[in-house]
Scaffold this active site. Sequence first.
Site, PDB file in Angstrom:
ATOM      1  N   GLU A   1      -0.791  -5.314   9.017  1.00 21.94           N
ATOM      2  CA  GLU A   1       0.147  -4.684   9.957  1.00 21.94           C
ATOM      3  C   GLU A   1      -0.304  -4.881  11.396  1.00 21.94           C
ATOM      4  OE1 GLU A   1       0.657  -0.534   8.971  1.00 21.94           O
ATOM      5  OE2 GLU A   1       1.245  -0.987   6.911  1.00 21.94           O
TER       6      GLU A   1
ATOM      7  N   LYS B   1      -0.989  -9.366   3.351  1.00 21.67           N
ATOM      8  CA  LYS B   1      -0.186  -8.875   4.480  1.00 21.67           C
ATOM      9  C   LYS B   1      -1.014  -7.876   5.286  1.00 21.67           C
ATOM     10  CE  LYS B   1       3.513  -5.949   3.849  1.00 21.67           C
ATOM     11  NZ  LYS B   1       3.144  -4.718   4.545  1.00 21.67           N
TER      12      LYS B   1
ATOM     13  N   GLU C   1       9.930  -3.681   9.804  1.00 20.67           N
ATOM     14  CA  GLU C   1      10.222  -2.363   9.225  1.00 20.67           C
ATOM     15  C   GLU C   1      10.906  -1.466  10.258  1.00 20.67           C
ATOM     16  OE1 GLU C   1       7.154  -0.568   6.877  1.00 20.67           O
ATOM     17  OE2 GLU C   1       8.252   1.313   6.694  1.00 20.67           O
TER      18      GLU C   1
ATOM     19  N   ASP D   1       0.842  -1.207   0.000  1.00 18.13           N
ATOM     20  CA  ASP D   1       0.000   0.000   0.000  1.00 18.13           C
ATOM     21  C   ASP D   1       0.875   1.254   0.000  1.00 18.13           C
ATOM     22  OD1 ASP D   1       0.845  -0.140   2.619  1.00 18.13           O
ATOM     23  OD2 ASP D   1      -1.159   0.061   3.511  1.00 18.13           O
ATOM     24  N   SER D   2       2.195   1.047  -0.033  1.00 19.17           N
ATOM     25  CA  SER D   2       3.108   2.169  -0.284  1.00 19.17           C
ATOM     26  C   SER D   2       2.814   2.794  -1.647  1.00 19.17           C
ATOM     27  CB  SER D   2       4.565   1.687  -0.241  1.00 19.17           C
ATOM     28  OG  SER D   2       4.745   0.587  -1.116  1.00 19.17           O
TER      29      SER D   2
END
Length: 258
Positions: free
Chosen positions: A112, A110, A177, A42-43
């Site tokens: 978070e 994925k 990250e 989603d970057s």
Amino acid sequence: MNNKFTKILKKKNRSKIICLTAYSKNIAETIDPHTDIILVGDSLGSTIYNYSTTRKVTLDQMVEHSKSVRLGVKKSLMVVDMPYRTYRNKKIALKNARRIMKETKCDAVKIEGGSSIIKIAEHLVKNKVPLMGHLGILPQSIKGKFKFKGKKIKERNKIFNDAKLLQDKGAFSIVLECVETTLAKQITKSLKIPTIGIGSSVNCDGQVLVIDDLIGLNESKIKFVKKFGLIKNNISQAVKKFKKDVLNKKYPTKKYSY
Ligand code: KIV
């Protein structure tokens, strides 16, 4: 789980795992021979749409970009990020994960977070949705300044325990990250599943970067970003040549005309 997962899991303690983002077919096709995992991150919100936060990325955007990426991915495992609030409870998460899997034909999704999303993670895995975790800096939850994680003991313990929890609930891999070097090493050594680092030192089982950063298409000034290419210059040169030929009526010649 298919053969692609087994191949990646087997790399732990043997060979590094290569992961990169892609948001479209042409890039996916170009990087696929060299990658183990292609992540539709989603970057893309900041990279393509110039959003100030990934929170603005929608499920529809993720699905459309992922469909394009799918066309270019042959051998890599394809993972798609679930955007902000699309996994806010078990029911919504499963519905959205199933939509992503069905429409994009990706291999995994994925999400978070650690303990706060663990019930959701467990529910997805139990319902046969292969899952990648994401710990450390969580861009969907970021408030204030972008700081690395794992300086304070309390924070270190939380990230470590979250990693164990995600593994226990069936995640096949975890992105770390901006996790402090020794903590990334400790987590990687303690887990059976591979860790994929971004700004988390050489100690992780694999590395991921945003492709636009790596090829120099972005003006990224983030500490962990190394520009391995300067593609902007190549594009500029090609466009200059095109412009020159058009202005001089050298293009299109007969060869390029009907
Ligand atoms: O959105 C993304 O691209 C990511 C990677 C940077 C890990 O989550």
